[in-house]
Design an enzyme around this catalytic site. Structure first.
Site, mmCIF file in Angstrom:
data_model
loop_
_atom_site.group_PDB
_atom_site.id
_atom_site.type_symbol
_atom_site.label_atom_id
_atom_site.label_comp_id
_atom_site.label_asym_id
_atom_site.label_seq_id
_atom_site.Cartn_x
_atom_site.Cartn_y
_atom_site.Cartn_z
ATOM 1 N N ALA A 41 0.750 -1.060 0.160
ATOM 2 C CA ALA A 41 0.013 0.057 0.076
ATOM 3 C C ALA A 41 0.779 1.140 -0.035
ATOM 4 O O ALA A 41 0.506 2.345 -0.583
ATOM 5 C CB ALA A 41 -0.862 -0.041 1.120
ATOM 6 N N ASN A 98 -5.840 3.855 10.605
ATOM 7 C CA ASN A 98 -5.083 2.573 11.165
ATOM 8 C C ASN A 98 -4.891 2.590 12.582
ATOM 9 O O ASN A 98 -4.834 1.656 13.103
ATOM 10 C CB ASN A 98 -3.669 2.514 10.282
ATOM 11 C CG ASN A 98 -3.253 3.920 10.259
ATOM 12 O OD1 ASN A 98 -3.579 4.943 9.876
ATOM 13 N ND2 ASN A 98 -1.801 3.982 10.979
ATOM 14 N N SER A 115 -3.653 -3.611 0.301
ATOM 15 C CA SER A 115 -2.622 -4.382 0.928
ATOM 16 C C SER A 115 -2.718 -5.608 1.173
ATOM 17 O O SER A 115 -3.892 -5.963 1.740
ATOM 18 C CB SER A 115 -1.862 -3.686 2.107
ATOM 19 O OG SER A 115 -0.910 -4.389 2.797
ATOM 20 N N HIS A 135 -0.974 -7.986 3.406
ATOM 21 C CA HIS A 135 -0.915 -8.484 4.802
ATOM 22 C C HIS A 135 -1.812 -7.910 5.785
ATOM 23 O O HIS A 135 -1.502 -8.162 6.736
ATOM 24 C CB HIS A 135 0.760 -8.215 5.307
ATOM 25 C CG HIS A 135 1.084 -6.696 5.396
ATOM 26 N ND1 HIS A 135 1.015 -6.419 6.799
ATOM 27 C CD2 HIS A 135 1.185 -5.576 4.567
ATOM 28 C CE1 HIS A 135 1.486 -5.059 6.966
ATOM 29 N NE2 HIS A 135 1.432 -4.762 5.735
ATOM 30 N N CYS A 138 6.808 6.984 23.857
ATOM 31 C CA CYS A 138 7.770 6.282 24.139
ATOM 32 C C CYS A 138 7.957 4.928 23.408
ATOM 33 O O CYS A 138 8.694 4.279 23.268
ATOM 34 C CB CYS A 138 7.614 5.607 25.657
ATOM 35 S SG CYS A 138 7.837 7.008 26.904
#
Lengths: 425, 138
Positions: free
Chosen positions: A94, A174, A222, A224, A349
């Protein structure tokens, strides 16, 4: 997502024992990637050895076998999204599809205009591509989103001008799984003769998409993210009403109608095709199942923990996505406490930049709550028993970390944390 | 990113978690960092007025595992030291002890800041207490 994946195997053996029917570690980060469906692997295997031919070899049976695999895949992808086979261009994934769509349109329609519209919550594959084009003299509008993560159609209307050539708005996000009003965005674009590209990486195979009904001109896909292999993707390129043209960014043998040169990744393409075929059959049932598991996770966590906040619209959302901020608890420390579960955090983090999630910031979620966010991505292979285990571990760890949190203590004492003059500010 | 065994140990078994009465004259409180930055440490010390020795230390931390470990370690290290000795603890000592990677050095800096802030608070209390004491003596 700016978040990265916690790999449980790198962490020490947990002190927790798995309940019956649950195998640890649990993978619940299906927006990052999905495990491959065994049926996909089975379909791919012959294409590594017996059917190794180059799909572009026109003169012998080895090439024909490869070509047949590729064309079957093309049909399956086209069927899933309501396209025709000639509109499917295979890519490496993608990110390449996004680059090809945006740079390809920018170059092809340069005479017509130099203005591109996108949104601040897009994936970096879109944002960074647009930033690159700014260096070459293109104008880019990065639209804000509303509190629920959705773009405002009136904002979009206002952003368009007579130099606008392309709108690139993702189908589903996402991080927060929010599903944009693609149909309406596409309609607006078509009324004004503007091309509409959508990065549908997270949405294809999860929720119904019809490129014609939804006025989509270019769409990134995409492998995967939908139980297919990594390293393969596709770009849908509309051929009529209107016919969309793109300039290639990879030159060479003229594969894929000249839009993407390079020997085809036949096994990968076969896998992507099979993943689409499975989705066509099972998507509607699976969406109900994942939605049920997601709501179960949300209800179990939120009924037992106060001050937890859902990021993004619950109404317009992918069925398997849940993104929650746990106030007073930092995301990475929470991930560390649930180290037999693979999820992601929007905490600084966990990112390379030490900045918290730009998607959550765009919703107006304060930096403090962005640091406290966890993304759960429930997928095809997750079970109700896993969901319950994950919920219980999260609850237990949040409770422990809140006991350790000076912010929680201050809030309990009635101090408004917004009024505190922090040394670091 | 993988964590060192010592960070994991402090995260799983944090030392000296808790709070002391911040209004007590013997207690110094340091609160450093900011929620927006993803790290807030509260470190408290209880000092013996005769010997200047830190007899108790407590902490609470909002932050990543390395931040929790850095502050937990800081409470262990200051305990039993005089205030002056505690001020010689440097962030790089914490980095070394916990094997913190470069991206986590700021956690150790914050822990050093927390020690200094707690000691600073305690010293301020001692100074403001003096005139009161002399007034009583008169």
């Amino acid at each position: 997502m700016s978040t990265d994946v916690r790999v449980p195997q790198q962490l020490p053996v947990t002190r927790h024992s798995a309940p019956q029917g649950v195998k640890l570690p649990i993978y619940m980060d299906n927006h990052a990637t999905t495990p491959m469906d065994p049926r996909v692997l089975e379909e791919m295997l012959p294409y590594f050895m017996e059917k190794f031919g180059n799909a572009a070899s026109r003169n012998h049976s080895f090439g024909w076998a490869g070509e047949e695999g590729v064309e079957t895949a093309r049909e399956r992808i086209a069927k899933l999204i309501g396209a025709t086979t000639k509109e499917i261009i295979f890519t490496s994934g993608a990110t390449e599809s996004d680059n090809l769509a945006i740079k390809g349109v920018a170059e092809m329609y340069r005479e017509k205009g130099n203005h591109i519209i996108t949104a601040v919550t897009e994936h970096k594959a879109v944002l960074d591509t647009c930033k690159r084009l700014e260096k070459y003299g293109y104008r880019v509008t990065y639209m804000p989103v509303q509190k629920d993560g959705l773009v405002d159609l009136d904002d979009l209307k206002r952003a368009m001008d007579d130099k606008t050539i392309l709108v690139s708005i993702m189908f589903a996000n996402n991080e927060i799984g929010v599903v944009q009003p693609a149909t309406e965005i596409g309609k607006l674009c078509h009324e004004r003769g503007v091309i509409f590209h959508t990065d549908a990486t997270q949405a294809v195979g999860k929720i119904p998409i019809d490129v014609n009904k939804q006025n989509i001109d270019l769409m990134s896909i995409s492998g995967h993210k939908m139980y297919g292999p990594k390293g393969v993707g596709a770009l849908y390129v509309r051929r009529k009403n209107p016919r969309v043209q793109i300039a290639a960014i990879i030159d060479g043998g003229g594969h894929e109608r000249g839009m993407r040169s390079g020997t085809l990744n036949v096994a990968g393409i076969v896998g992507l095709g099979k993943a689409c075929a499975i989705a066509s059959e099972e998507m509607s049932r699976e969406a109900v199942q994942l939605g049920g598991l997601r709501d179960r996770l949300r209800d179990r966590i939120m009924s037992r923990l106060d001050e937890t906040y859902i990021n993004g619209s619950m109404e317009h959302r992918l069925p398997g996505n849940l993104n929650i901020s746990f106030a007073y608890v930092e995301g990475e420390s929470l991930l560390m406490g649930i180290n037999d579960i693979a999820v992601s955090s929007g905490s600084a983090c966990t990112s390379a930049t030490l900045e918290p999630s730009y998607v959550l910031k765009a919703l107006g979620t304060g930096d403090d709550l962005a640091h406290s966010s966890i993304r759960f991505g429930i997928g095809r292979f997750n079970t109700a028993a896993e969901v319950d285990y994950v919920a219980d571990r999260v609850i237990e760890t949040v409770e422990r970390l809140r006991e350790l949190s000076p912010l929680y203590e201050m809030a309990k004492e009635g101090i408004n944390l917004k009024d505190v003059k922090w040394a670091g500010e | 990113m993988s964590y060192s065994d010592k960070v994991i140990d402090h995260y799983n078994n944090p030392r000296n978690v808790g709070s002391m009465d911040k209004s007590s004259a013997d207690v110094g409180t340091g609160l450093v960092g900011a929620p927006e930055c993803g790290d807030v440490m509260k470190l408290q010390i209880k000092v013996n007025r005769e010997t200047n020795v830190i007899e108790e230390a407590r902490f609470k931390t909002f932050g990543c595992g390395s931040a929790i470990a850095s502050s937990s370690l800081a409470t262990e290290w200051v305990k039993g030291k005089t205030v002056e000795e505690a001020l010689t603890i440097k962030n790089m000592d914490i980095v070394k002890e916990l094997s913190l990677p470069p991206v986590k050095i700021h956690c150790s800096v914050l822990a050093e800041d927390a020690i200094r802030a707690a000691i600073g608070d305690w010293k301020k209390k001692q100074e403001s207490a003096k005139p009161v004491a002399s007034a009583v003596a008169q």
